[in-house]
Scaffold this motif. Structure first.
Motif, PDB file in Angstrom:
ATOM      1  N   PRO A   2     -98.184-118.622  10.629  1.00  0.00           N
ATOM      2  CA  PRO A   2     -98.071-119.426   9.408  1.00  0.00           C
ATOM      3  C   PRO A   2     -98.040-120.917   9.751  1.00  0.00           C
ATOM      4  CG  PRO A   2     -95.979-118.349   9.897  1.00  0.00           C
ATOM      5  CD  PRO A   2     -96.976-117.856  10.893  1.00  0.00           C
ATOM      6  N   PRO A   3     -98.492-121.742   8.802  1.00  0.00           N
ATOM      7  CA  PRO A   3     -98.471-123.187   9.064  1.00  0.00           C
ATOM      8  C   PRO A   3     -97.032-123.688   9.209  1.00  0.00           C
ATOM      9  CG  PRO A   3     -99.052-122.762   6.776  1.00  0.00           C
ATOM     10  CD  PRO A   3     -98.984-121.432   7.476  1.00  0.00           C
ATOM     11  N   LYS A   4     -96.879-124.706  10.036  1.00  0.00           N
ATOM     12  CA  LYS A   4     -95.563-125.289  10.266  1.00  0.00           C
ATOM     13  C   LYS A   4     -95.080-125.966   8.971  1.00  0.00           C
ATOM     14  CE  LYS A   4     -93.039-128.059  13.539  1.00  0.00           C
ATOM     15  NZ  LYS A   4     -93.094-128.867  14.732  1.00  0.00           N
ATOM     16  N   THR A   5     -93.788-125.799   8.666  1.00  0.00           N
ATOM     17  CA  THR A   5     -93.211-126.414   7.472  1.00  0.00           C
ATOM     18  C   THR A   5     -93.275-127.929   7.608  1.00  0.00           C
ATOM     19  OG1 THR A   5     -91.709-124.547   7.276  1.00  0.00           O
ATOM     20  CG2 THR A   5     -91.159-126.520   6.029  1.00  0.00           C
ATOM     21  N   LYS A   6     -93.804-128.553   6.576  1.00  0.00           N
ATOM     22  CA  LYS A   6     -93.968-130.005   6.596  1.00  0.00           C
ATOM     23  C   LYS A   6     -92.644-130.717   6.314  1.00  0.00           C
ATOM     24  CE  LYS A   6     -96.745-133.652   4.539  1.00  0.00           C
ATOM     25  NZ  LYS A   6     -97.763-133.997   3.585  1.00  0.00           N
ATOM     26  N   PHE A   7     -91.795-130.106   5.506  1.00  0.00           N
ATOM     27  CA  PHE A   7     -90.543-130.747   5.093  1.00  0.00           C
ATOM     28  C   PHE A   7     -89.359-129.948   5.600  1.00  0.00           C
ATOM     29  CE2 PHE A   7     -93.756-131.746   1.895  1.00  0.00           C
ATOM     30  CZ  PHE A   7     -93.735-133.125   1.936  1.00  0.00           C
ATOM     31  N   THR A   8     -88.527-130.604   6.394  1.00  0.00           N
ATOM     32  CA  THR A   8     -87.316-129.952   6.879  1.00  0.00           C
ATOM     33  C   THR A   8     -86.183-130.203   5.886  1.00  0.00           C
ATOM     34  OG1 THR A   8     -86.540-131.894   8.084  1.00  0.00           O
ATOM     35  CG2 THR A   8     -88.003-130.354   9.283  1.00  0.00           C
ATOM     36  N   LYS A   9     -85.149-129.417   6.007  1.00  0.00           N
ATOM     37  CA  LYS A   9     -83.975-129.600   5.158  1.00  0.00           C
ATOM     38  C   LYS A   9     -83.394-130.999   5.369  1.00  0.00           C
ATOM     39  CE  LYS A   9     -80.140-126.851   3.550  1.00  0.00           C
ATOM     40  NZ  LYS A   9     -79.493-125.557   3.565  1.00  0.00           N
ATOM     41  N   ASP A  10     -83.269-131.412   6.633  1.00  0.00           N
ATOM     42  CA  ASP A  10     -82.749-132.756   6.917  1.00  0.00           C
ATOM     43  C   ASP A  10     -83.651-133.846   6.358  1.00  0.00           C
ATOM     44  OD1 ASP A  10     -80.451-131.908   8.183  1.00  0.00           O
ATOM     45  OD2 ASP A  10     -81.277-132.095  10.213  1.00  0.00           O
ATOM     46  N   GLY A  11     -84.954-133.638   6.442  1.00  0.00           N
ATOM     47  CA  GLY A  11     -85.890-134.615   5.888  1.00  0.00           C
ATOM     48  C   GLY A  11     -85.748-134.753   4.382  1.00  0.00           C
ATOM     49  N   ILE A  12     -85.543-133.635   3.713  1.00  0.00           N
ATOM     50  CA  ILE A  12     -85.349-133.653   2.258  1.00  0.00           C
ATOM     51  C   ILE A  12     -84.032-134.358   1.917  1.00  0.00           C
ATOM     52  CG2 ILE A  12     -84.978-132.207   0.225  1.00  0.00           C
ATOM     53  CD1 ILE A  12     -86.932-130.156   1.596  1.00  0.00           C
ATOM     54  N   ILE A  13     -82.978-134.043   2.675  1.00  0.00           N
ATOM     55  CA  ILE A  13     -81.684-134.703   2.452  1.00  0.00           C
ATOM     56  C   ILE A  13     -81.815-136.211   2.665  1.00  0.00           C
ATOM     57  CG2 ILE A  13     -79.323-134.979   3.343  1.00  0.00           C
ATOM     58  CD1 ILE A  13     -79.427-131.916   3.973  1.00  0.00           C
ATOM     59  N   ASN A  14     -82.489-136.608   3.733  1.00  0.00           N
ATOM     60  CA  ASN A  14     -82.660-138.042   4.008  1.00  0.00           C
ATOM     61  C   ASN A  14     -83.426-138.744   2.897  1.00  0.00           C
ATOM     62  OD1 ASN A  14     -81.217-137.883   6.400  1.00  0.00           O
ATOM     63  ND2 ASN A  14     -83.032-137.575   7.653  1.00  0.00           N
ATOM     64  N   ALA A  15     -84.463-138.105   2.390  1.00  0.00           N
ATOM     65  CA  ALA A  15     -85.233-138.698   1.287  1.00  0.00           C
ATOM     66  C   ALA A  15     -84.368-138.803   0.033  1.00  0.00           C
ATOM     67  CB  ALA A  15     -86.486-137.874   1.013  1.00  0.00           C
ATOM     68  N   ALA A  16     -83.585-137.766  -0.243  1.00  0.00           N
ATOM     69  CA  ALA A  16     -82.696-137.781  -1.408  1.00  0.00           C
ATOM     70  C   ALA A  16     -81.631-138.865  -1.255  1.00  0.00           C
ATOM     71  CB  ALA A  16     -82.053-136.409  -1.593  1.00  0.00           C
ATOM     72  N   SER A  39     -94.861-134.662  -2.554  1.00  0.00           N
ATOM     73  CA  SER A  39     -95.163-133.233  -2.591  1.00  0.00           C
ATOM     74  C   SER A  39     -94.842-132.658  -3.967  1.00  0.00           C
ATOM     75  CB  SER A  39     -94.321-132.495  -1.538  1.00  0.00           C
ATOM     76  OG  SER A  39     -92.973-132.405  -1.961  1.00  0.00           O
ATOM     77  N   SER A  40     -94.975-131.374  -4.071  1.00  0.00           N
ATOM     78  CA  SER A  40     -94.501-130.676  -5.263  1.00  0.00           C
ATOM     79  C   SER A  40     -93.008-130.402  -5.062  1.00  0.00           C
ATOM     80  CB  SER A  40     -95.255-129.356  -5.424  1.00  0.00           C
ATOM     81  OG  SER A  40     -94.849-128.448  -4.410  1.00  0.00           O
ATOM     82  N   THR A  41     -92.400-129.751  -6.026  1.00  0.00           N
ATOM     83  CA  THR A  41     -90.981-129.411  -5.895  1.00  0.00           C
ATOM     84  C   THR A  41     -90.770-128.178  -5.017  1.00  0.00           C
ATOM     85  OG1 THR A  41     -91.049-128.092  -7.913  1.00  0.00           O
ATOM     86  CG2 THR A  41     -90.372-130.413  -8.136  1.00  0.00           C
ATOM     87  N   ALA A  42     -91.834-127.492  -4.659  1.00  0.00           N
ATOM     88  CA  ALA A  42     -91.714-126.246  -3.888  1.00  0.00           C
ATOM     89  C   ALA A  42     -90.924-126.408  -2.580  1.00  0.00           C
ATOM     90  CB  ALA A  42     -93.089-125.652  -3.617  1.00  0.00           C
ATOM     91  N   PRO A  43     -91.173-127.437  -1.774  1.00  0.00           N
ATOM     92  CA  PRO A  43     -90.393-127.567  -0.533  1.00  0.00           C
ATOM     93  C   PRO A  43     -88.886-127.727  -0.790  1.00  0.00           C
ATOM     94  CG  PRO A  43     -92.310-128.998  -0.442  1.00  0.00           C
ATOM     95  CD  PRO A  43     -92.233-128.462  -1.839  1.00  0.00           C
ATOM     96  N   ILE A  44     -88.548-128.391  -1.870  1.00  0.00           N
ATOM     97  CA  ILE A  44     -87.135-128.603  -2.205  1.00  0.00           C
ATOM     98  C   ILE A  44     -86.473-127.256  -2.490  1.00  0.00           C
ATOM     99  CG2 ILE A  44     -85.521-129.672  -3.841  1.00  0.00           C
ATOM    100  CD1 ILE A  44     -87.837-131.815  -4.271  1.00  0.00           C
ATOM    101  N   PHE A  45     -87.137-126.467  -3.335  1.00  0.00           N
ATOM    102  CA  PHE A  45     -86.547-125.187  -3.737  1.00  0.00           C
ATOM    103  C   PHE A  45     -86.726-124.099  -2.684  1.00  0.00           C
ATOM    104  CE2 PHE A  45     -87.106-127.368  -7.866  1.00  0.00           C
ATOM    105  CZ  PHE A  45     -85.760-127.480  -8.161  1.00  0.00           C
ATOM    106  N   SER A  46     -87.517-124.383  -1.664  1.00  0.00           N
ATOM    107  CA  SER A  46     -87.592-123.475  -0.515  1.00  0.00           C
ATOM    108  C   SER A  46     -86.404-123.704   0.420  1.00  0.00           C
ATOM    109  CB  SER A  46     -88.881-123.694   0.270  1.00  0.00           C
ATOM    110  OG  SER A  46     -89.995-123.317  -0.494  1.00  0.00           O
ATOM    111  N   ALA A  47     -85.963-124.946   0.500  1.00  0.00           N
ATOM    112  CA  ALA A  47     -84.878-125.305   1.407  1.00  0.00           C
ATOM    113  C   ALA A  47     -83.497-125.249   0.742  1.00  0.00           C
ATOM    114  CB  ALA A  47     -85.116-126.703   1.968  1.00  0.00           C
ATOM    115  N   PHE A  48     -83.447-125.410  -0.572  1.00  0.00           N
ATOM    116  CA  PHE A  48     -82.174-125.490  -1.293  1.00  0.00           C
ATOM    117  C   PHE A  48     -82.194-124.565  -2.504  1.00  0.00           C
ATOM    118  CE2 PHE A  48     -82.724-129.528   0.851  1.00  0.00           C
ATOM    119  CZ  PHE A  48     -81.483-129.746   1.429  1.00  0.00           C
ATOM    120  N   ALA A  49     -81.003-124.106  -2.889  1.00  0.00           N
ATOM    121  CA  ALA A  49     -80.874-123.228  -4.057  1.00  0.00           C
ATOM    122  C   ALA A  49     -81.129-123.993  -5.355  1.00  0.00           C
ATOM    123  CB  ALA A  49     -79.494-122.587  -4.090  1.00  0.00           C
TER     124      ALA A  49
END
Length: 188
Positions: A2-16, A39-49
């Motif tokens: 599978p393709p490597k995840t572009k957005f990490t949980k830490d990356g999303i937190i840092n952006a937020a 991006s779309s919201t998909a990476p956010i909801f993949s990493a967070f509830a």
């Protein structure tokens, strides 16, 4: 593979965190964060509830930054005063994060956000005060509470953009108020 995840949980937190830091907590939504990420919201909801989990992570990161300010203040010659000055400096340097941590919306109107006993740093700051004065622990708590209200007022002036006092003014004012209150507590 599978393709490597572009957005990490830490990356999303840092952006937020940067979004809240610059535009305030009310600007944080799944849509605004996705736009920030490009991006779309998909990476956010993949990493967070949900966005509330992201908000909690941003609060934790803001608390960590504030703790750095406080640690630096506690290294000053007068640690208790250094803690107050650090709190005020944090409000000046990081007004949106200060609002997030110390000025939350409170529909009940109960003033709980600036009273020191609810702060996780309370024991260390109280110990710094108690160890440097000849007053009882009870009076040290009273003194801390009085000064917390005073320091909170100065910090809120900064957050509101009312930079009416210089750093030297604030240093002097805190010394004067502390000295007067300490004398009152010792006379009791």
């Amino acid at each position: 593979m599978p393709p490597k995840t572009k957005f990490t949980k830490d990356g999303i937190i840092n952006a937020a965190f940067e979004l809240v830091r610059s535009r305030g907590v009310d600007s944080l939504s799944a849509r605004s964060l996705a736009k920030e990420l490009g991006s779309s919201t998909a990476p956010i909801f993949s990493a967070f509830a949900g966005i509330d989990e992201v908000r909690a992570a941003v609060i934790d990161k803001a608390k960590s930054l504030y703790a750095e300010y406080l640690r630096e203040g506690m290294t000053q010659a007068t640690p208790f005063k250094g803690a107050g000055l650090s709190y005020i400096r944090f409000s000046k340097d990081e007004p949106q994060l200060f609002k997030l941590l110390f000025m939350p919306d409170n529909p009940d109107g109960e003033p709980t956000h600036f009273l020191p006993s609810g702060d996780e740093n309370f024991p260390a700051v109280l110990e710094a005060l108690h160890s440097k004065t000849n007053i009882s622990e009870e009076n040290a708590k009273k003194l801390y509470n009085h000064l917390s209200v005073y320091v909170y007022g100065l910090a809120v002036l900064n957050v509101q953009g009312c930079f009416v006092f210089t750093d030297d003014d604030i240093d002097r004012m805190l010394t004067e108020v502390f000295t007067a209150l300490k004398k009152e507590m010792q006379d009791e």
